[in-house]
Scaffold this active site. Structure first.
Site, PDB file in Angstrom:
ATOM      1  N   GLY A  46       0.784  -1.232   0.000  1.00  0.00           N
ATOM      2  CA  GLY A  46       0.000   0.000   0.000  1.00  0.00           C
ATOM      3  C   GLY A  46       0.812   1.276   0.000  1.00  0.00           C
ATOM      4  CG  HIS A  47       4.109   3.783   1.917  1.00  0.00           C
ATOM      5  ND1 HIS A  47       5.378   4.216   1.630  1.00  0.00           N
ATOM      6  CD2 HIS A  47       3.524   4.802   2.579  1.00  0.00           C
ATOM      7  CE1 HIS A  47       5.572   5.417   2.127  1.00  0.00           C
ATOM      8  NE2 HIS A  47       4.449   5.792   2.713  1.00  0.00           N
ATOM      9  CG  PHE A  48       3.081   5.423  -2.337  1.00  0.00           C
ATOM     10  CD1 PHE A  48       1.967   5.926  -1.688  1.00  0.00           C
ATOM     11  CD2 PHE A  48       4.335   5.904  -1.977  1.00  0.00           C
ATOM     12  CE1 PHE A  48       2.094   6.906  -0.708  1.00  0.00           C
ATOM     13  CE2 PHE A  48       4.469   6.879  -0.997  1.00  0.00           C
ATOM     14  CZ  PHE A  48       3.350   7.384  -0.362  1.00  0.00           C
ATOM     15  CB  VAL A  53       8.548   4.975  -1.243  1.00  0.00           C
ATOM     16  CG1 VAL A  53       9.462   5.770  -0.321  1.00  0.00           C
ATOM     17  CG2 VAL A  53       8.696   5.446  -2.681  1.00  0.00           C
TER      18      VAL A  53
END
EC number: 4.2.1.59
Length: 142
Positions: A46-48, A53
């Protein structure tokens, strides 16, 4: 110190164990460790999704785990001890470059001060000798 040894000194486990190897320890002074950042890290989901990252707070957490190992080794606590050191503060945190899958994060912590059980560290995280993050960390026994 390999991952098996690391797990004897800090309580963190997957998916929150953020140190793969300790390469240098000077009791009461400093520690250098590494974190191999892979695309399989759960936080990248989820990041990203478009550009993975490593979250800055997890870089700080990696430094804190390195500091935890240094505390345990400096105090000569036995393997399997039950002491846990918690964050007491983070000051002057700065992020200078992103950390992406495939990077090897070098984590360096240096003891600045120990007073009444409060430990203060200077932490620095680099990738290929480029500064990714620096911060002052404070920890105290919980």
């Amino acid at each position: 110190m390999n991952i098996t040894d690391i797990k004897k000194y800090i309580p963190h486990r997957y998916p929150f164990l953020l140190i793969d190897r300790v390469i240098k320890i000077e009791k009461d002074k400093s520690l250098v460790a590494i974190k191999n950042v892979t695309v399989n890290e759960p936080f990248f989901t989820g990041h990203f999704p478009v550009r993975p990252v490593m979250p800055g707070v997890l870089i700080i957490e990696s430094l804190a785990q390195a500091a935890g190992i240094l505390i345990v080794k400096s105090l000569n606590l036995p393997e399997g001890h039950k002491d846990i050191y918690f964050f007491a503060g983070v000051d002057n945190a700065r992020f200078k470059r992103v950390v992406e899958p495939g990077d090897q994060l070098t984590l360096e912590v240096k003891v600045l001060k120990v007073h009444r059980g409060l430990w203060k560290f200077e932490g620095k995280a680099t990738v290929d000798d480029q500064l990714a993050c620096k911060a002052e960390l404070m920890t105290i026994k919980g």
